[in-house]
Design an enzyme around this catalytic site. Structure first.
Site, short mmCIF file in Angstrom:
data_model
loop_
_atom_site.label_atom_id
_atom_site.label_comp_id
_atom_site.label_asym_id
_atom_site.label_seq_id
_atom_site.Cartn_x
_atom_site.Cartn_y
_atom_site.Cartn_z
CB ILE A 1 47.75 42.42 44.79
CG1 ILE A 1 48.47 44.26 43.56
CG2 ILE A 1 46.29 43.60 44.35
CD1 ILE A 1 50.41 42.82 43.81
CD GLU B 1 46.22 37.92 36.34
OE1 GLU B 1 44.76 37.63 36.14
OE2 GLU B 1 46.92 37.59 37.62
N GLY C 1 47.59 35.13 41.33
CA GLY C 1 47.81 36.48 40.13
C GLY C 1 47.94 38.17 40.31
CD GLU C 2 44.57 39.58 43.92
OE1 GLU C 2 45.58 39.86 44.25
OE2 GLU C 2 43.72 38.49 44.27
N GLY C 3 49.20 40.43 40.29
CA GLY C 3 51.05 41.60 40.02
C GLY C 3 51.40 40.96 41.28
#
Length: 352
Positions: A94, A175, A318-320
């Site tokens: 991210i 997240e 994930g992580e955006g």
């Protein structure tokens, strides 16, 4: 929990004006597909014919899950705080994609089972919004108390308002939390009524034995909670949620109050969006769904939210990261609406 002031963006007169503006661009009708829909959505959110994107942020919320130690993930719980350190050092996926696309990155500790600094001291780049050192084990009890859930939601709302005060008009969500695909699966099952097994995936990379164990454990959690069909959304959060999921939902609600465009990432962020839209259906008007996760439960969320994501790259990090990767497409939607010539201004003949 306080009442949020979220209004529908529906405005038939403005929508007609936006559609007419798009239809006058030098292109065949509908030729820019989903970009046209996003342009209209963006204009309705900002209540103007020439909406703009300013000071984009990615908010990554981190939290631990009590059930992680029971074996619902392929990775140990310590990976949560280690990845937060990676975010703060600038080395995660991210970080790379946010930098690439000119997006500010904010990391929030919603409930990691780790202290990132001595008490009373701040870490640059980290928002301390810790509700607890991870949730309780939902195999044995509700994951969190009502007070904890409401605190996490309020922390998220507060941060979203802070970003808006800094001129942020578009907020992306990410997240980090070992075990949070299991939490998302339980919440998706409870909020949509879809069969639990259809909501469960391999998460961070479970093998067949690990996936079977995850199915067994989550079935035990459902039996323990004994929720009725169409359970109250907040009760679903208390029973199965994560502090990072609650905080993300609060940030979405707070950002929508300030009429920001919301960039929704994958499965875990999708669980937060599903929760937030069950609480405030008008929130759906503000959401752009950025990518289709490889997690099977994400397809159930997207169907429930009537969402058609922008990209499908098989992502499951994930992580955006999916939201950050999709942001240039959102920019393209704004740019064509504001900068592309019309048939009249370009002297191009329209279809006869």
């Amino acid at each position: 929990m306080r009442a949020f002031s979220i209004t529908s963006t529906t405005d038939s007169a403005l929508q007609s004006l936006l559609q007419n503006k798009i239809d006058q661009k030098t292109k065949p009708l509908g030729a820019l597909g989903q970009l046209e829909s996003i342009a209209i959505q963006h204009g309705l959110i900002q209540k103007k014919l020439s909406p703009t994107l300013s000071n984009p942020y990615v908010l990554v919320c981190a939290g631990d899950h009590g059930a992680a130690k029971a074996g619902v993930s392929a990775y140990p719980q310590d990976v949560t705080w280690q990845m937060v350190e990676n975010f703060l050092a600038g080395g995660a996926g991210i970080n790379v994609f946010a930098r690439q696309n000119g997006m500010s990155l904010a990391i929030a500790d919603a409930g990691v089972a780790h202290d990132f600094a001595p008490q009373g001291q701040a870490r640059p780049g980290l928002f301390d919004a810790k509700v607890g050192y991870g949730t309780a084990n939902y195999l044995e009890s509700p994951a969190m108390s009502p007070a904890q859930a409401e605190a996490a939601i309020e922390h998220g709302s507060y941060l979203a308002h802070q970003f808006a005060d800094q001129g942020c008009s578009v907020l992306a969500f990410g997240e980090m939390g070992i075990g949070n695909t299991a939490s998302a699966a339980l919440m998706t099952h409870a909020l949509t009524g879809a069969p639990l097994t259809n909501c469960i995936g391999r998460g961070t990379g479970l093998d067949d034995t690990g996936l079977a164990r995850k199915n067994t454990l989550l079935a035990q959690a459902v039996t323990r909670a004994a929720l009725p069909p169409e359970a109250d959304p907040m009760t679903v959060l208390y029973e199965f949620g994560g502090f990072e999921i609650a905080m993300l939902a609060g940030a979405m609600l707070g950002a929508a109050e300030r009429r920001c465009l919301l960039l929704i990432d994958g499965y875990i962020v999708g669980a937060a969006a599903l929760l937030a839209t069950r609480l405030y259906p008008a929130l759906r008007d503000y959401c752009v769904f950025c990518h289709r996760s490889a997690e099977p439960g994400h397809q159930i969320q997207l169907a429930a939210l009537q969402a058609n994501p922008l990209i499908d790259l098989g992502l499951r990090l994930g992580e955006g990261t999916g939201a950050a990767l999709a942001y240039p497409l959102v920019q393209a939607a704004a740019n064509f609406l504001n900068e592309m010539a019309s048939f009249a201004s370009a002297g191009v003949a329209e279809k006869s």
